[in-house]
Design a protein around this motif. Sequence first.
Motif, PDB file in Angstrom:
ATOM      1  N   UNK A 120      49.563  33.175  40.099  1.00 20.55           N
ATOM      2  CA  UNK A 120      51.006  33.623  39.548  1.00 20.55           C
ATOM      3  C   UNK A 120      51.234  33.036  38.249  1.00 20.55           C
ATOM      4  N   UNK A 121      50.834  31.639  37.981  1.00 18.29           N
ATOM      5  CA  UNK A 121      51.196  31.085  36.696  1.00 18.29           C
ATOM      6  C   UNK A 121      50.193  31.214  35.716  1.00 18.29           C
ATOM      7  N   UNK A 122      49.111  31.862  35.914  1.00 15.07           N
ATOM      8  CA  UNK A 122      48.086  31.976  34.851  1.00 15.07           C
ATOM      9  C   UNK A 122      48.608  32.680  33.663  1.00 15.07           C
ATOM     10  N   UNK A 123      49.350  33.705  33.843  1.00 16.98           N
ATOM     11  CA  UNK A 123      49.914  34.648  32.585  1.00 16.98           C
ATOM     12  C   UNK A 123      51.333  33.968  32.487  1.00 16.98           C
ATOM     13  N   UNK A 124      51.342  33.433  31.208  1.00 21.35           N
ATOM     14  CA  UNK A 124      52.582  32.824  30.719  1.00 21.35           C
ATOM     15  C   UNK A 124      53.462  33.688  29.570  1.00 21.35           C
ATOM     16  N   UNK A 125      54.449  33.330  29.432  1.00 22.99           N
ATOM     17  CA  UNK A 125      55.282  34.206  28.260  1.00 22.99           C
ATOM     18  C   UNK A 125      54.368  34.197  27.007  1.00 22.99           C
ATOM     19  N   UNK A 126      54.217  35.518  26.822  1.00 27.17           N
ATOM     20  CA  UNK A 126      53.363  36.042  25.523  1.00 27.17           C
ATOM     21  C   UNK A 126      52.120  36.188  25.808  1.00 27.17           C
ATOM     22  N   UNK A 127      51.570  36.060  26.933  1.00 25.53           N
ATOM     23  CA  UNK A 127      50.122  36.211  27.357  1.00 25.53           C
ATOM     24  C   UNK A 127      49.817  37.740  27.622  1.00 25.53           C
ATOM     25  N   UNK A 128      50.838  38.395  28.184  1.00 21.15           N
ATOM     26  CA  UNK A 128      50.653  39.709  28.414  1.00 21.15           C
ATOM     27  C   UNK A 128      51.967  40.439  28.455  1.00 21.15           C
ATOM     28  N   UNK A 129      51.895  42.064  28.417  1.00 21.62           N
ATOM     29  CA  UNK A 129      52.919  42.809  28.505  1.00 21.62           C
ATOM     30  C   UNK A 129      52.679  44.086  28.588  1.00 21.62           C
ATOM     31  N   UNK A 130      53.903  44.985  28.525  1.00 22.59           N
ATOM     32  CA  UNK A 130      53.742  46.327  28.881  1.00 22.59           C
ATOM     33  C   UNK A 130      55.005  47.125  28.553  1.00 22.59           C
TER      34      UNK A 130
ATOM     35  N   UNK B 273      52.237  47.442  36.188  1.00 13.97           N
ATOM     36  CA  UNK B 273      51.259  48.243  35.170  1.00 13.97           C
ATOM     37  C   UNK B 273      51.683  49.591  35.400  1.00 13.97           C
ATOM     38  N   UNK B 274      50.873  50.375  34.732  1.00 13.52           N
ATOM     39  CA  UNK B 274      50.898  51.830  34.947  1.00 13.52           C
ATOM     40  C   UNK B 274      49.895  52.594  35.394  1.00 13.52           C
ATOM     41  N   UNK B 275      48.667  51.891  35.740  1.00 15.28           N
ATOM     42  CA  UNK B 275      47.322  52.728  36.142  1.00 15.28           C
ATOM     43  C   UNK B 275      46.520  51.452  36.694  1.00 15.28           C
ATOM     44  N   UNK B 276      45.216  51.946  37.247  1.00 18.91           N
ATOM     45  CA  UNK B 276      44.409  51.160  37.871  1.00 18.91           C
ATOM     46  C   UNK B 276      43.722  50.280  36.881  1.00 18.91           C
ATOM     47  N   UNK B 277      42.994  50.773  35.661  1.00 18.52           N
ATOM     48  CA  UNK B 277      42.491  50.095  34.590  1.00 18.52           C
ATOM     49  C   UNK B 277      43.383  49.085  34.110  1.00 18.52           C
ATOM     50  N   UNK B 278      44.506  49.127  34.114  1.00 21.76           N
ATOM     51  CA  UNK B 278      45.420  48.268  33.410  1.00 21.76           C
ATOM     52  C   UNK B 278      45.877  47.159  34.365  1.00 21.76           C
ATOM     53  N   UNK B 279      45.828  47.336  35.749  1.00 20.95           N
ATOM     54  CA  UNK B 279      45.933  46.430  36.737  1.00 20.95           C
ATOM     55  C   UNK B 279      44.682  45.343  36.682  1.00 20.95           C
ATOM     56  N   UNK B 280      43.503  46.064  36.641  1.00 23.06           N
ATOM     57  CA  UNK B 280      42.297  45.293  36.458  1.00 23.06           C
ATOM     58  C   UNK B 280      42.281  44.465  35.136  1.00 23.06           C
ATOM     59  N   UNK B 281      42.655  45.252  33.991  1.00 18.44           N
ATOM     60  CA  UNK B 281      42.716  44.523  32.784  1.00 18.44           C
ATOM     61  C   UNK B 281      43.458  43.284  32.724  1.00 18.44           C
ATOM     62  N   UNK B 282      44.651  43.429  33.274  1.00 18.20           N
ATOM     63  CA  UNK B 282      45.561  42.256  33.623  1.00 18.20           C
ATOM     64  C   UNK B 282      45.047  41.043  34.415  1.00 18.20           C
ATOM     65  N   UNK B 283      44.247  41.584  35.338  1.00 18.86           N
ATOM     66  CA  UNK B 283      43.443  40.487  36.236  1.00 18.86           C
ATOM     67  C   UNK B 283      42.431  39.833  35.554  1.00 18.86           C
TER      68      UNK B 283
ATOM     69  N   UNK C  78      36.132  49.962  38.224  1.00 19.96           N
ATOM     70  CA  UNK C  78      37.268  49.160  38.233  1.00 19.96           C
ATOM     71  C   UNK C  78      38.199  49.685  36.785  1.00 19.96           C
ATOM     72  N   UNK C  79      37.704  50.855  36.222  1.00 19.11           N
ATOM     73  CA  UNK C  79      38.455  51.589  35.116  1.00 19.11           C
ATOM     74  C   UNK C  79      37.730  51.641  33.924  1.00 19.11           C
ATOM     75  N   UNK C  80      38.591  52.452  32.964  1.00 19.98           N
ATOM     76  CA  UNK C  80      37.852  52.769  31.617  1.00 19.98           C
ATOM     77  C   UNK C  80      38.236  52.116  30.467  1.00 19.98           C
ATOM     78  N   UNK C  81      39.241  51.271  30.619  1.00 13.05           N
ATOM     79  CA  UNK C  81      39.610  50.227  29.378  1.00 13.05           C
ATOM     80  C   UNK C  81      38.463  49.410  29.003  1.00 13.05           C
ATOM     81  N   UNK C  82      38.449  48.806  27.863  1.00 15.93           N
ATOM     82  CA  UNK C  82      37.160  47.895  27.513  1.00 15.93           C
ATOM     83  C   UNK C  82      37.107  46.787  28.581  1.00 15.93           C
ATOM     84  N   UNK C  83      38.272  46.127  29.024  1.00 11.38           N
ATOM     85  CA  UNK C  83      38.065  44.916  29.867  1.00 11.38           C
ATOM     86  C   UNK C  83      37.376  45.494  31.394  1.00 11.38           C
TER      87      UNK C  83
END
Length: 423
Positions: free
Chosen positions: A292-302, A122-132, A152-157
């Motif tokens: 590692x298998x929780x996010x599958x193709x199409x589930x997330x991106x950047x 990702x590009x930042x801490x908030x994005x890492x936590x958003x992905x988690x 854990x950051x400022x984006x909504x999740x």
Amino acid sequence: MRNDISYSDSPSPASGPATQASVTARYSNSIMNTFGTPQRVLVRGEGCFVWDADGNRYLDLLAGIAVNALGHAHPTWTSAIAAQLGTLGHVSNFFATTPQVALAESLLRLAVAEEGGRVFFTNSGTESNEAAFKMARRTGRTRVLALEGGFHGRTMGALALTAKQAYREPFEPLPGGVEHLPFNDEDALVAAFEAAIAGEAEPIAAVMIEPVQGEAGVREVTRNYLLTAQRKCAEHGALFILDEVQTGIGRTGSWFNYLQRPGIKPDVVTLAKGLGAGFPLGAVIALNERAANLLQPGNHGTTFGGNPIAAVAALATLHTIERDHLLLNAERIGAHLRNRVNSANLPHVDIATGVGLLIAIRFTAPIAAEVQSTLLEAGFITNAVTPQAIRLAPPLILTTTQADTFVEAFSHVMSTLKVEDSE
Ligand SMILES: Cc1ncc(COP(=O)(O)O)c(C=O)c1O
């Protein structure tokens, strides 16, 4: 290196060179007011020092809030970035690059991940936590436990995971399902799991913990609490997630704070800050195959995450930390600094605490803002993290002499500070 772009007080050719006053005025007329008035306009850095637009030098004991692990303009780091910029600056994530793969491999090795572990950049801490957070949802459950005091950051999740009411309230409703448990209260944690196991409450998808709460004033979650969380997550099939955005990559004296806690091995770790050492980069490490298998193709991106420039910045950071024994340095200099402050018996100082080079100096009165600004005037950058504590998160290259210079200046500030006695 030559730079032909002018940042002066353009567009008027008659205007003079950029000064603190002129750039601060331009700042308030051009940049949204989310951070308040900047303390200084900084123009240059080298090692642990930065200089402002009026030529004043500061010992940087905050390092961009636990970011500049190698200090400023480190030659290994800048030359790696420059070389990559001249080779291949950016490609879409439809393509692979060698630096990105090498960095993922290094992180899996350093995190002591199991076979089947994987990384998402990702590009930042908030994005890492958003992905988690999205990984937690992919367990098929929606209930997530987090801790009071956790940031854990400022984006909504990530904001939903963050406890602080003042940050949350203006943006509610936030994504649901998150509950904040009292800090270090094992009984409350066990009770939440027992209710879920008994079917009296929703099943738990994940527990998200910041192992040393940086923004809450450098508060350590106990090893026992972490062990209980890990055991309960394993029994219940929940993900055990550690937010090491601030503590990771050497800050507390090991590659990850959990490696200093015997028996602790999370399912997922989130990173940013020190990973790129000043180049924006974050990562989510899934330490086992299931996570590692929780996010599958199409589930997330950047678009930018894992960009080759960011990846070489991180590889240069990891290489330099290893080559120059900076984990040991963080542990030693941090202990030295805390011991010196604690043995000085300074007025209004309660305790210097923390782990490695993530340090808080707590006061007996709400004087942190005043201490911070007095130290700044004296040439030292620190952070009033709570009304009663300043935080230090200096570069991992900080020397004993530099730490001693700070302690001497700090002692002088504390001995001469006029405090209205509320003790
Ligand atoms: C523990 C922790 N998590 C997440 C974040 C958010 O990181 P960022 O500001 O890069 O989005 C921070 C930032 O201070 C942090 O300390």
